[in-house]
Design a protein around this motif. Sequence first.
Motif, PDB file in Angstrom:
ATOM      1  N   PRO A  56      17.366 -62.620   3.869  1.00  0.00           N
ATOM      2  CA  PRO A  56      16.628 -62.190   2.687  1.00  0.00           C
ATOM      3  C   PRO A  56      16.972 -60.812   2.140  1.00  0.00           C
ATOM      4  CG  PRO A  56      15.251 -62.011   4.642  1.00  0.00           C
ATOM      5  CD  PRO A  56      16.541 -62.636   5.088  1.00  0.00           C
ATOM      6  N   GLY A  57      17.895 -60.095   2.739  1.00  0.00           N
ATOM      7  CA  GLY A  57      18.224 -58.793   2.181  1.00  0.00           C
ATOM      8  C   GLY A  57      19.337 -58.122   2.946  1.00  0.00           C
ATOM      9  N   ALA A  58      19.748 -56.933   2.460  1.00  0.00           N
ATOM     10  CA  ALA A  58      20.892 -56.232   3.047  1.00  0.00           C
ATOM     11  C   ALA A  58      20.663 -55.877   4.502  1.00  0.00           C
ATOM     12  CB  ALA A  58      21.191 -54.968   2.234  1.00  0.00           C
ATOM     13  N   SER A  59      19.400 -55.627   4.888  1.00  0.00           N
ATOM     14  CA  SER A  59      19.141 -55.234   6.270  1.00  0.00           C
ATOM     15  C   SER A  59      19.344 -56.381   7.249  1.00  0.00           C
ATOM     16  CB  SER A  59      17.721 -54.689   6.419  1.00  0.00           C
ATOM     17  OG  SER A  59      16.771 -55.719   6.249  1.00  0.00           O
ATOM     18  N   THR A  60      19.382 -57.612   6.751  1.00  0.00           N
ATOM     19  CA  THR A  60      19.664 -58.760   7.619  1.00  0.00           C
ATOM     20  C   THR A  60      21.066 -59.311   7.380  1.00  0.00           C
ATOM     21  OG1 THR A  60      18.515 -60.155   6.006  1.00  0.00           O
ATOM     22  CG2 THR A  60      17.255 -59.433   7.927  1.00  0.00           C
ATOM     23  N   VAL A  61      21.542 -59.253   6.140  1.00  0.00           N
ATOM     24  CA  VAL A  61      22.917 -59.688   5.856  1.00  0.00           C
ATOM     25  C   VAL A  61      23.916 -58.786   6.572  1.00  0.00           C
ATOM     26  CG1 VAL A  61      24.667 -59.963   4.054  1.00  0.00           C
ATOM     27  CG2 VAL A  61      22.318 -60.727   3.637  1.00  0.00           C
ATOM     28  N   GLY A  62      23.680 -57.479   6.537  1.00  0.00           N
ATOM     29  CA  GLY A  62      24.616 -56.512   7.117  1.00  0.00           C
ATOM     30  C   GLY A  62      24.920 -56.750   8.581  1.00  0.00           C
ATOM     31  N   PRO A  63      23.889 -56.853   9.461  1.00  0.00           N
ATOM     32  CA  PRO A  63      24.175 -57.078  10.882  1.00  0.00           C
ATOM     33  C   PRO A  63      24.905 -58.395  11.160  1.00  0.00           C
ATOM     34  CG  PRO A  63      21.928 -56.287  10.591  1.00  0.00           C
ATOM     35  CD  PRO A  63      22.474 -56.551   9.214  1.00  0.00           C
ATOM     36  N   VAL A  64      24.582 -59.429  10.372  1.00  0.00           N
ATOM     37  CA  VAL A  64      25.276 -60.704  10.556  1.00  0.00           C
ATOM     38  C   VAL A  64      26.766 -60.541  10.271  1.00  0.00           C
ATOM     39  CG1 VAL A  64      25.570 -63.018   9.579  1.00  0.00           C
ATOM     40  CG2 VAL A  64      23.275 -62.190  10.136  1.00  0.00           C
ATOM     41  N   ARG A  65      27.083 -59.847   9.199  1.00  0.00           N
ATOM     42  CA  ARG A  65      28.485 -59.649   8.835  1.00  0.00           C
ATOM     43  C   ARG A  65      29.199 -58.720   9.818  1.00  0.00           C
ATOM     44  NH1 ARG A  65      30.153 -60.937   3.719  1.00  0.00           N
ATOM     45  NH2 ARG A  65      31.229 -58.967   3.353  1.00  0.00           N
ATOM     46  N   GLU A  66      28.489 -57.732  10.333  1.00  0.00           N
ATOM     47  CA  GLU A  66      29.092 -56.839  11.336  1.00  0.00           C
ATOM     48  C   GLU A  66      29.442 -57.619  12.603  1.00  0.00           C
ATOM     49  OE1 GLU A  66      26.263 -53.738  11.917  1.00  0.00           O
ATOM     50  OE2 GLU A  66      26.474 -52.963   9.862  1.00  0.00           O
ATOM     51  N   LEU A  67      28.577 -58.569  12.983  1.00  0.00           N
ATOM     52  CA  LEU A  67      28.863 -59.413  14.142  1.00  0.00           C
ATOM     53  C   LEU A  67      30.159 -60.192  13.928  1.00  0.00           C
ATOM     54  CD1 LEU A  67      28.194 -60.929  16.796  1.00  0.00           C
ATOM     55  CD2 LEU A  67      26.743 -62.457  15.434  1.00  0.00           C
ATOM     56  N   LEU A  68      30.309 -60.766  12.742  1.00  0.00           N
ATOM     57  CA  LEU A  68      31.525 -61.524  12.441  1.00  0.00           C
ATOM     58  C   LEU A  68      32.749 -60.610  12.345  1.00  0.00           C
ATOM     59  CD1 LEU A  68      30.145 -64.080   9.816  1.00  0.00           C
ATOM     60  CD2 LEU A  68      30.548 -64.432  12.259  1.00  0.00           C
ATOM     61  N   ASP A  69      32.565 -59.403  11.810  1.00  0.00           N
ATOM     62  CA  ASP A  69      33.677 -58.442  11.755  1.00  0.00           C
ATOM     63  C   ASP A  69      34.236 -58.200  13.154  1.00  0.00           C
ATOM     64  OD1 ASP A  69      33.389 -58.143   9.023  1.00  0.00           O
ATOM     65  OD2 ASP A  69      32.236 -56.275   9.160  1.00  0.00           O
ATOM     66  N   LEU A  70      33.335 -57.995  14.106  1.00  0.00           N
ATOM     67  CA  LEU A  70      33.761 -57.728  15.480  1.00  0.00           C
ATOM     68  C   LEU A  70      34.401 -58.968  16.099  1.00  0.00           C
ATOM     69  CD1 LEU A  70      33.913 -55.818  17.897  1.00  0.00           C
ATOM     70  CD2 LEU A  70      31.546 -56.438  18.458  1.00  0.00           C
ATOM     71  N   ALA A  71      33.811 -60.142  15.855  1.00  0.00           N
ATOM     72  CA  ALA A  71      34.332 -61.378  16.446  1.00  0.00           C
ATOM     73  C   ALA A  71      35.738 -61.699  15.946  1.00  0.00           C
ATOM     74  CB  ALA A  71      33.391 -62.537  16.140  1.00  0.00           C
ATOM     75  N   PHE A  72      36.015 -61.377  14.665  1.00  0.00           N
ATOM     76  CA  PHE A  72      37.318 -61.715  14.088  1.00  0.00           C
ATOM     77  C   PHE A  72      38.303 -60.547  14.105  1.00  0.00           C
ATOM     78  CE2 PHE A  72      34.692 -65.013  11.931  1.00  0.00           C
ATOM     79  CZ  PHE A  72      35.367 -66.116  12.420  1.00  0.00           C
ATOM     80  N   ALA A  73      37.910 -59.417  14.697  1.00  0.00           N
ATOM     81  CA  ALA A  73      38.818 -58.272  14.768  1.00  0.00           C
ATOM     82  C   ALA A  73      40.062 -58.637  15.571  1.00  0.00           C
ATOM     83  CB  ALA A  73      38.110 -57.076  15.391  1.00  0.00           C
ATOM     84  N   GLU A  74      41.199 -58.076  15.181  1.00  0.00           N
ATOM     85  CA  GLU A  74      42.471 -58.423  15.823  1.00  0.00           C
ATOM     86  C   GLU A  74      42.472 -58.120  17.317  1.00  0.00           C
ATOM     87  OE1 GLU A  74      44.994 -60.061  14.693  1.00  0.00           O
ATOM     88  OE2 GLU A  74      44.123 -60.279  12.698  1.00  0.00           O
TER      89      GLU A  74
END
Length: 718
Positions: A663-681
């Motif tokens: 529902p907002g940036a405070s919840t979208v942000g952590p989800v995307r950060e999790l994926l950033d780390l998972a897909f990091a080289e």
Amino acid sequence: MSAELHAEAVHNPDGPPHESFEVEPPYEPDVAAVEALEKFDDRFLDRELSWLRFNERVLELAEDPDLPLLERARFLAIFASNLDEFFMVRVAGLKRRIAAGLAVRAASGLMPREVLDRIWETAGALSARHARVFGEAIVPELAEQNIELLRWNDLTPDEQRTCKKLFKERIFPVLTPLAVDPAHPFPYISGLSLNLAVVLRNPKSGKDHFARVKVPPIFSRFVPVGNQRFVPLEDVIAEHLKKLFPGMEIVEVHTFRVTRNEDLEVEEDDAENLLAALEKELLRRRFGPPVRLEVEESISDAVLELLVSELGVSDAEVFRLPGPLDLRGLHGIADLDRQELKYDAFVPTTHHRLADVETAKPVDVFKAARRHDVLLHHPYDSFATSVQRFLEQAAADRHVLAIKQTLYRTSGDSPIIDALIDAAEAGKQVLVIVEIKARFDEEANIRWARKLEQAGCHVVYGLVGLKTHCKLAMVVREEPDGIRRYTHIGTGNYNPKTSRMYEDLGLITTNERIGEDVAHLFNNLSGWSRNASYDQLLVAPDSVRTGLVERINREIAHHRAGRPARIRIKANSVVDEAVIDALYLASQEGVPVELLVRGICALRPGVPGLSEQVRVRSILGRFLEHSRVFDFENGGEPEAWIGSADMMHRNLDRRVEVLVRMPGASTVGPVRELLDLAFAEDTRAWELDAEGVWTRNAGTVDLQTALIEQQRRRRAQV
């Protein structure tokens, strides 16, 4: 105000997300695009063989010398349990379809008989490899750490005397020898039981006889004889068989194990009788046909021929393996109190947004949720001080009017069940949607359903023909400014025990649009309403597949218009052909697609002209990666969803599943950060190639270790 707080306030993190533009015209694949896609007639990997490759990755963890030794032993046990379930359900299902004449070609292009042949070959090789890892790596390395898994002849005389006493006092009274002769037909062999095939000789007549002795599952699989030395239970029984067959000569003793079809088939035309029908079907489960016979490789040809004949299995279904069989018992070894041979201890912490309001009193989840949406990430965030506390607080709060919840699986001594019972006994309206068809948890769920009913809860068994798999809880509370709904939507079960081992996400929110949707959905599940339209939810079987395909197509439109576009999905399995084809089309248009798949993946990445923009990886570790996440770049205004649905036919067509939009940036942000780390080289993972082969990369960062460290840093800052 700090820059961080200012940015958070500007983005209105807990308010409804806004959309600043519409994509016009929306992308819809034309006939030519679909026909070009269908020319790749081998574009789907086989789901059953992909599952076996997943279990191979589990086995690779057991082989990994960098992991703690007892954790490697546990991965051997997990591999064994996984393979058992695969045969009980998937192989049994294939055999059933072949026998019923329903053997249609799979999306992979293989016929069920071809798939079965490949399963026998692959599973046989993996089982042999599993036994080698145990015998040639784990056992010697455990011995170096003074944990010894021995056979009977390796025991000292004192240890053998200890076992003799144990046999006489505890094991012997439980055993039931079953002879086979004209007066005693071949006994029924229950699924997954460990058994001794015994050849006896009558010294007077010189005639040989056959008997079966079941190894009792109520005792430890590996019998402790002191000083962290263990012997298989079947060795102790085999050595004392003369006590069971006095006056007879013991000629041969061999261990064997049968796996049976244990999937349930329940007719649901009459919903009122669903509970009774399921209880009856559970009795039938014990008598399903065999789908695998495991024997120790030392078994004689004559005894094996007898077992094959009596059990009705084919030669391909026989697995000859080094003993001991049934290594699920290694869980008991992995549980030994040898912390230096395990992962570093980790204790989940209270989510920082709940800790903000923590005092000497328990967390006030309602107060915290009114301030901010709370995005939970288990097991890093404590389940006990978040979801469990949410329901316990609701049960005790005099302002709470009603609690509504779905239950798919929960633990045997569940505080969630206790909270719901307390709420009902306090006079609150309690509705529980219990899924009694949760595979292998049916009996437990029937017990909880009856217990909840007796306490005064309204118990509903979901919709006829559909499993209720969504993870929802809603609390209706009377407050000074009116009625407020508090909602929890998660990716994992309401199970305090598995929450410490399963990685899952959950949202606690007072968002009115989400609350309204969840209220409508509960009405659909408990009443006659068939509202299939929701504002902030995608709900299967009505809208999850179509909603995701629409969003994939939207990314194509963004990419064509020169706006940012990207698709990232984290799931347990990706099998559904419609979703995969939509991802292929996105790749062909140039949209980057990244998939993080724990188990089965039927998509082929990196195929020229088809999936060059698709990257697939898998992460396995100390926690079972279980959350489902769907992230769309959305032209620069990111949109993220979490929920219970995997990309499989059963989830999208035969289950009630829910995805919720963050529902907002405070919840979208952590989800995307999790994926950033998972897909990091540099994140360690397995990468999938176009041929269906998974290869472990050279990453140096372990995702789960990094998240543990991140949580510890947060705790130090609170």
